[in-house]
Write a protein that holds these residues in place. Structure first.
Motif, PDB file in Angstrom:
ATOM      1  N   HIS A  96       0.827  -1.203   0.000  1.00  0.00           N
ATOM      2  CA  HIS A  96       0.000   0.000   0.000  1.00  0.00           C
ATOM      3  C   HIS A  96       0.869   1.265   0.000  1.00  0.00           C
ATOM      4  O   HIS A  96       0.432   2.337  -0.401  1.00  0.00           O
ATOM      5  N   LEU A  97       2.118   1.132   0.422  1.00  0.00           N
ATOM      6  CA  LEU A  97       3.033   2.278   0.428  1.00  0.00           C
ATOM      7  C   LEU A  97       3.512   2.642  -0.983  1.00  0.00           C
ATOM      8  O   LEU A  97       3.965   3.758  -1.221  1.00  0.00           O
ATOM      9  N   ASP A  98       3.411   1.692  -1.914  1.00  0.00           N
ATOM     10  CA  ASP A  98       3.851   1.920  -3.290  1.00  0.00           C
ATOM     11  C   ASP A  98       2.750   2.511  -4.174  1.00  0.00           C
ATOM     12  O   ASP A  98       2.999   2.850  -5.322  1.00  0.00           O
ATOM     13  N   VAL A  99       1.553   2.587  -3.640  1.00  0.00           N
ATOM     14  CA  VAL A  99       0.422   3.083  -4.422  1.00  0.00           C
ATOM     15  C   VAL A  99       0.195   4.551  -4.071  1.00  0.00           C
ATOM     16  O   VAL A  99       0.146   4.903  -2.895  1.00  0.00           O
ATOM     17  N   PRO A 100       0.055   5.410  -5.079  1.00  0.00           N
ATOM     18  CA  PRO A 100      -0.130   6.837  -4.771  1.00  0.00           C
ATOM     19  C   PRO A 100      -1.440   7.089  -4.024  1.00  0.00           C
ATOM     20  O   PRO A 100      -2.436   6.413  -4.261  1.00  0.00           O
ATOM     21  N   LYS A 101      -1.407   8.040  -3.119  1.00  0.00           N
ATOM     22  CA  LYS A 101      -2.622   8.448  -2.396  1.00  0.00           C
ATOM     23  C   LYS A 101      -3.417   9.369  -3.299  1.00  0.00           C
ATOM     24  O   LYS A 101      -2.871  10.278  -3.914  1.00  0.00           O
ATOM     25  N   ARG A 102      -4.734   9.105  -3.363  1.00  0.00           N
ATOM     26  CA  ARG A 102      -5.601   9.910  -4.223  1.00  0.00           C
ATOM     27  C   ARG A 102      -6.845  10.294  -3.441  1.00  0.00           C
ATOM     28  O   ARG A 102      -7.387   9.491  -2.700  1.00  0.00           O
ATOM     29  N   SER A 103      -7.305  11.481  -3.675  1.00  0.00           N
ATOM     30  CA  SER A 103      -8.553  11.924  -3.063  1.00  0.00           C
ATOM     31  C   SER A 103      -9.718  11.276  -3.799  1.00  0.00           C
ATOM     32  O   SER A 103      -9.738  11.245  -5.028  1.00  0.00           O
ATOM     33  N   PRO A 104     -10.722  10.769  -3.071  1.00  0.00           N
ATOM     34  CA  PRO A 104     -11.885  10.208  -3.753  1.00  0.00           C
ATOM     35  C   PRO A 104     -12.749  11.269  -4.430  1.00  0.00           C
ATOM     36  O   PRO A 104     -13.728  10.945  -5.075  1.00  0.00           O
ATOM     37  N   PHE A 105     -12.359  12.534  -4.294  1.00  0.00           N
ATOM     38  CA  PHE A 105     -13.113  13.622  -4.909  1.00  0.00           C
ATOM     39  C   PHE A 105     -12.551  14.016  -6.274  1.00  0.00           C
ATOM     40  O   PHE A 105     -12.991  14.996  -6.862  1.00  0.00           O
ATOM     41  N   THR A 106     -11.573  13.241  -6.773  1.00  0.00           N
ATOM     42  CA  THR A 106     -11.054  13.427  -8.128  1.00  0.00           C
ATOM     43  C   THR A 106     -11.467  12.217  -8.951  1.00  0.00           C
ATOM     44  O   THR A 106     -11.727  11.139  -8.388  1.00  0.00           O
ATOM     45  N   PRO A 107     -11.546  12.344 -10.269  1.00  0.00           N
ATOM     46  CA  PRO A 107     -11.911  11.172 -11.089  1.00  0.00           C
ATOM     47  C   PRO A 107     -10.968   9.983 -10.882  1.00  0.00           C
ATOM     48  O   PRO A 107     -11.416   8.844 -10.778  1.00  0.00           O
ATOM     49  N   GLN A 108      -9.658  10.239 -10.788  1.00  0.00           N
ATOM     50  CA  GLN A 108      -8.692   9.152 -10.606  1.00  0.00           C
ATOM     51  C   GLN A 108      -8.859   8.513  -9.217  1.00  0.00           C
ATOM     52  O   GLN A 108      -8.782   7.297  -9.075  1.00  0.00           O
ATOM     53  N   GLY A 109      -9.073   9.335  -8.207  1.00  0.00           N
ATOM     54  CA  GLY A 109      -9.252   8.811  -6.856  1.00  0.00           C
ATOM     55  C   GLY A 109     -10.533   8.015  -6.715  1.00  0.00           C
ATOM     56  O   GLY A 109     -10.567   6.970  -6.067  1.00  0.00           O
ATOM     57  N   LEU A 110     -11.603   8.501  -7.322  1.00  0.00           N
ATOM     58  CA  LEU A 110     -12.871   7.776  -7.281  1.00  0.00           C
ATOM     59  C   LEU A 110     -12.741   6.439  -8.001  1.00  0.00           C
ATOM     60  O   LEU A 110     -13.231   5.414  -7.517  1.00  0.00           O
ATOM     61  N   ALA A 111     -12.045   6.447  -9.152  1.00  0.00           N
ATOM     62  CA  ALA A 111     -11.830   5.191  -9.884  1.00  0.00           C
ATOM     63  C   ALA A 111     -11.039   4.209  -9.035  1.00  0.00           C
ATOM     64  O   ALA A 111     -11.361   3.004  -8.987  1.00  0.00           O
ATOM     65  N   ALA A 112     -10.002   4.681  -8.338  1.00  0.00           N
ATOM     66  CA  ALA A 112      -9.199   3.801  -7.482  1.00  0.00           C
ATOM     67  C   ALA A 112     -10.040   3.246  -6.333  1.00  0.00           C
ATOM     68  O   ALA A 112      -9.941   2.065  -5.986  1.00  0.00           O
ATOM     69  N   LEU A 113     -10.880   4.093  -5.733  1.00  0.00           N
ATOM     70  CA  LEU A 113     -11.747   3.647  -4.640  1.00  0.00           C
ATOM     71  C   LEU A 113     -12.737   2.591  -5.130  1.00  0.00           C
ATOM     72  O   LEU A 113     -12.910   1.547  -4.489  1.00  0.00           O
ATOM     73  N   LEU A 114     -13.384   2.856  -6.262  1.00  0.00           N
ATOM     74  CA  LEU A 114     -14.341   1.884  -6.810  1.00  0.00           C
ATOM     75  C   LEU A 114     -13.654   0.577  -7.193  1.00  0.00           C
ATOM     76  O   LEU A 114     -14.222  -0.511  -7.010  1.00  0.00           O
ATOM     77  N   HIS A 115     -12.437   0.666  -7.695  1.00  0.00           N
ATOM     78  CA  HIS A 115     -11.671  -0.527  -8.037  1.00  0.00           C
ATOM     79  C   HIS A 115     -11.411  -1.362  -6.782  1.00  0.00           C
ATOM     80  O   HIS A 115     -11.596  -2.583  -6.785  1.00  0.00           O
ATOM     81  N   ALA A 116     -11.024  -0.698  -5.701  1.00  0.00           N
ATOM     82  CA  ALA A 116     -10.762  -1.414  -4.444  1.00  0.00           C
ATOM     83  C   ALA A 116     -12.036  -2.058  -3.901  1.00  0.00           C
ATOM     84  O   ALA A 116     -12.029  -3.217  -3.467  1.00  0.00           O
ATOM     85  N   VAL A 117     -13.142  -1.326  -3.933  1.00  0.00           N
ATOM     86  CA  VAL A 117     -14.415  -1.874  -3.444  1.00  0.00           C
ATOM     87  C   VAL A 117     -14.839  -3.066  -4.302  1.00  0.00           C
ATOM     88  O   VAL A 117     -15.355  -4.067  -3.788  1.00  0.00           O
ATOM     89  N   THR A 118     -14.595  -2.995  -5.604  1.00  0.00           N
ATOM     90  CA  THR A 118     -14.925  -4.103  -6.496  1.00  0.00           C
ATOM     91  C   THR A 118     -14.166  -5.365  -6.108  1.00  0.00           C
ATOM     92  O   THR A 118     -14.729  -6.462  -6.081  1.00  0.00           O
ATOM     93  N   HIS A 119     -12.874  -5.210  -5.788  1.00  0.00           N
ATOM     94  CA  HIS A 119     -12.094  -6.368  -5.339  1.00  0.00           C
ATOM     95  C   HIS A 119     -12.658  -6.942  -4.044  1.00  0.00           C
ATOM     96  O   HIS A 119     -12.758  -8.167  -3.888  1.00  0.00           O
TER      97      HIS A 119
END
Length: 113
Positions: A76-99
């Motif tokens: 988790h330290l190698d993955v960039p931190k993203r705000s869920p209020f940006t398109p990239q951050g929301l995509a990362a959050l949804l990807h994690a929830v999907t897993h």
């Protein structure tokens, strides 16, 4: 006479139309993400024309559906931190929830729920 009937295109059997569950299983089992998207889009466009064969069950291959042979594991330290209020951050959050949801479904199937 039988030979003439077999050679007549009007008398030959037409292949069965594609069966929805078999095509869904094919898309689910596809490990390549781009190919999986193409298969899913194709299914969506054909959905109204596909049959559902209630009398037979599709053959299910062994293994986990749609998983690459050796997924890349990262800290988790190698993955960039993203705000869920940006398109990239929301995509990362949804990807994690999907897993998480996918693993919950697998656990439920294993428990027979």
């Amino acid at each position: 006479m039988l030979h003439a009937i077999a050679d007549n295109p009007a008398m030959t059997a037409t292949p069965a139309p594609p069966e929805l569950r078999q095509l869904v299983l094919q898309a689910l089992m596809e490990p390549d993400p781009q190919r999986k998207v193409l298969l899913a889009q194709s299914l969506r466009s054909q959905a109204a024309t596909l049959s559902i064969a209630h009398y037979r069950h599709p053959e299910v291959p062994a293994g986990l559906p749609g998983c690459p042979a050796r997924p890349e594991l990262r800290s988790h330290l190698d993955v960039p931190k993203r705000s869920p209020f940006t398109p990239q951050g929301l995509a990362a959050l949804l990807h994690a929830v999907t897993h998480i949801e996918f693993n919950a479904v697998k656990i439920a199937f294993n428990l027979g729920i």
